[in-house]
Design a protein around this motif. Structure first.
Motif, PDB file in Angstrom:
ATOM      1  N   UNK A  54      21.817  44.690  87.223  1.00 44.32           N
ATOM      2  CA  UNK A  54      20.672  45.558  86.947  1.00 44.32           C
ATOM      3  C   UNK A  54      20.857  46.906  87.635  1.00 44.32           C
ATOM      4  N   UNK A  55      21.319  46.848  88.912  1.00 40.43           N
ATOM      5  CA  UNK A  55      21.471  48.078  89.701  1.00 40.43           C
ATOM      6  C   UNK A  55      22.519  49.005  89.095  1.00 40.43           C
ATOM      7  N   UNK A  56      23.612  48.436  88.554  1.00 40.29           N
ATOM      8  CA  UNK A  56      24.668  49.266  87.966  1.00 40.29           C
ATOM      9  C   UNK A  56      24.160  50.003  86.731  1.00 40.29           C
ATOM     10  N   UNK A  57      23.422  49.303  85.865  1.00 37.27           N
ATOM     11  CA  UNK A  57      22.882  49.950  84.661  1.00 37.27           C
ATOM     12  C   UNK A  57      21.814  50.977  85.049  1.00 37.27           C
ATOM     13  N   UNK A  58      21.009  50.648  86.060  1.00 38.60           N
ATOM     14  CA  UNK A  58      19.980  51.572  86.534  1.00 38.60           C
ATOM     15  C   UNK A  58      20.618  52.872  87.025  1.00 38.60           C
TER      16      UNK A  58
END
Length: 613
Positions: free
Chosen positions: A24-28
């Motif tokens: 999630x953090x990478x896409x965010x």
């Protein structure tokens, strides 16, 4: 006004559903970079719409989503977030164990043990076979009540226990019927409502039922019982399967889906990877990483522990020892702890020797009598440090062949194996050479065990041919396990055809079977103890070729490391079926992948592993 944060989250989850290898953090972070690059003035909602179009193109979302929908593959990340998060009203500590003492017959498992499970903990519970791991889980869930000490659980705590024996409401159920029993009261009221809703003579009862459904979120929970399995990859057709028609991995998914929608706060997993194939294990790892609540798991799969745990709880010396981090970190901390204990022991021994030397030297001198007596009293008051045992040190079992092997060990020619009709075919010509260490992988039900049975002569080939060099000794773990004589003691069974008792005891000791245990009858042994005896008996034959089907199932981490080291240094040929990625990566120089009825060979193991890992 639209909820912009919710819109952003929905965009991110679309990406994750198609590309679960991202976090999630990478896409965010990708989203934030794109949004920060927009310099012109516009509404935030317009920016998010532009972001969505950018991501659709960058990640090929539309084509991939169409493909996924047609395959009935729903991403776990699309499941409503609240199901993955714990209740805010539960304090940080879910379970607190204080001064726990537990005996089973004459065996003392725990003595003054302490443990705490917090809301977000991901704990792997480890220890030797027989140390009390499953017993501890049963005490926590209330199925084992005979103990001293305290096990305190938070008020309202819900626990989901995934045992090795999966639980069904009724094994005759279809999957649809089974899932509709997750919330039985809601299902019962919904069925009655659908029955009478359009009957005016029952309008009063219908109104009462509708009120109940509204107040208890009944409509959503009724639908969720069936909808949840779509996120786990189940098709509409599978909903009408009998529950026992499902594979081991699918049955595990169903149990986890039940825990998810009943919103358990603590998920307890008792050796969940034992009967899963590699795809099932990877799915479970992925689920555990998304799960935001507490997990307590027993596993002997090093890779699974490393990928899913942030704490290791070890049962050792009747206590529970907490180590922060995953299994690799545990090994480092455990070794440091041992080194310090050994240093303290050696320092104390030197001091004791120094004091004893002074006492012995001046014991009979009157002028030194007072000083000697003082030192004797000091020495007597010292609390002795016992020499620590380095439990992480693996005692090697060495197995060497007694002669040089021929270049060709086995030859296969257009071989087809199965029961009456082929379920696996091999390449036209396939040769196993003397230095080959072959890891055999594939999904459950692909035919790996059937293939080994054919190689061992237990099952005739459907067509084609194969031959094994007749001068070689074949060591088959599964055959030996089936042939153990339950009336014999361990030692007497292993002494059949082998008269070197020291060698037998040494090999058993490497697997932590020693002392009077060797006189115990085989019929009284647990599953993991029988597995160790069978393994020892097979190795005592000094095989030239070792053939094993899931050799590390039911073994503790120590014993698995013994087997791993033995196979890694074995100078013969081996064919090993396993789902244990750590084991296979250490012992294989070739991989055979059984997939969709075909055996494919990979001379570079990494390429074979990449197909399924």
């Amino acid at each position: 006004m639209p909820d912009l944060q919710k819109m952003l989250s929905e965009i991110i989850y679309r990406v994750l559903a198609v590309h679960p290898d991202f976090t999630y953090e990478e896409v965010e972070e990708v989203c934030e970079l794109f949004l920060s690059s927009i310099t012109e003035k516009m509404k935030e909602e317009t920016k998010l719409k532009r972001l969505a179009k950018y991501l659709e193109k960058e990640f090929e979302l539309e084509s991939q989503e169409i493909k996924k929908i047609s395959n009935k593959a729903y991403g776990l990340e699309l499941i409503p977030e609240y199901l993955f998060n714990g209740k805010a009203e539960i304090a940080s500590s879910l379970v607190t164990i204080t001064n726990l003492t537990k005996n089973i017959e004459q065996t003392e498992l725990f003595l003054g043990a302490e443990m705490k499970i917090n809301r977000r903990d991901k704990i792997a519970l480890i220890g030797k076979n027989g140390a009390g791991k499953t017993t501890l889980l049963k005490m926590i869930i209330g199925k084992e009540g005979d103990f001293d000490g305290r096990i305190e659980k938070a008020s309202g705590l819900k626990i989901g226990y995934l045992s090795q024996d999966l639980f069904w409401q009724d094994t005759r159920n279809t999957l649809r019927t089974e899932m509709l029993m997750v919330f039985p009261e809601i299902t019962e009221k919904m069925n009655r409502l659908m029955e009478i809703e359009h009957d005016e003579t029952h309008w009063e009862e219908a109104d009462t039922l509708k009120k109940y459904m509204r107040e208890n979120d009944g409509y959503a929970r009724y639908d969720l019982q069936l909808e949840i399995l779509k996120y786990f990859g189940f098709s509409d057709e599978q909903m009408d399967f009998n529950v026992l028609q499902l594979s081991g991995g699918e049955q595990t998914k169903v149990q986890i889906a039940k825990f998810l929608i009943t919103e358990v706060d603590l998920l307890i997993l008792d050796e969940p990877t034992n009967h899963l194939d590699i795809e099932g294990i990877i799915f479970l790892e992925h689920f555990c990483n998304i799960w935001k609540k507490a997990i307590l798991s027993i596993s002997h799969d090093v890779r699974f522990i490393n990928n899913t745990s942030d704490k290791i709880m070890e049962i050792s010396d009747k206590k529970l020892w907490n180590y922060p981090g995953n299994y690799e970190r545990y090994l480092t901390l455990k070794q440091a702890k041992y080194d310090q204990q050994l240093k303290d022991y050696e320092t104390q021994q030197k001091e004791l020797e120094k004091q004893e030397a002074y006492i012995n030297r001046f014991r009979y001198q009157a002028s030194k009598a007072a000083g000697v007596q003082s030192r004797i009293k000091q020495v007597d008051k010292i609390e002795r440090i016992e020499r620590p045992e380095n439990e992480s040190t693996v005692r090697n079992i060495i197995v060497k062949t007694d002669k040089r092997l021929p270049e060709k060990v086995m030859e296969f020619s257009e071989l087809a194996v199965g029961y009456g009709k082929p379920i696996i075919t091999t390449p036209d010509e396939l040769i196993v050479r003397k230095d080959d260490k072959i890891g055999i992988i594939g999904r459950n039900g692909a035919g790996k065990t059937t293939f080994l049975k054919t190689v061992l002569g237990e099952l005739p080939a459907v067509s084609g041919s194969f031959k094994i060099n007749p001068d070689l000794v074949i060591g088959s773990y599964s055959q030996v396990l089936a042939d153990l004589d339950g009336e014999e003691s361990i030692l007497s069974e292993l002494s059949k055809g082998h008269d070197k008792e020291n060698e037998i005891r040494s090999m058993l000791g490497g697997l932590l079977i020693s002392g009077d245990k060797v006189e115990q009858k085989i019929k009284t042994l647990s599953g993991w103890e029988r597995a160790k005896v069978a393994l020892t008996k097979m190795l005592l034959t000094k095989p030239h070729v070792i053939i094993m089907d899931e050799p590390t199932n039911h073994l503790d981490l120590h014993s698995k490391n013994v087997i791993k080291n033995m196979l890694e240094h074995f100078n013969g040929t081996s064919l090993i079926v396993s789902h244990d990625r750590d084991l296979l990566e250490h012992i294989s120089n070739k991989v055979w992948l059984i997939q969709e009825g075909t055996l494919r060979t990979f001379d570079e193991p990494e390429k074979g592993f990449a197909e399924v890992f």
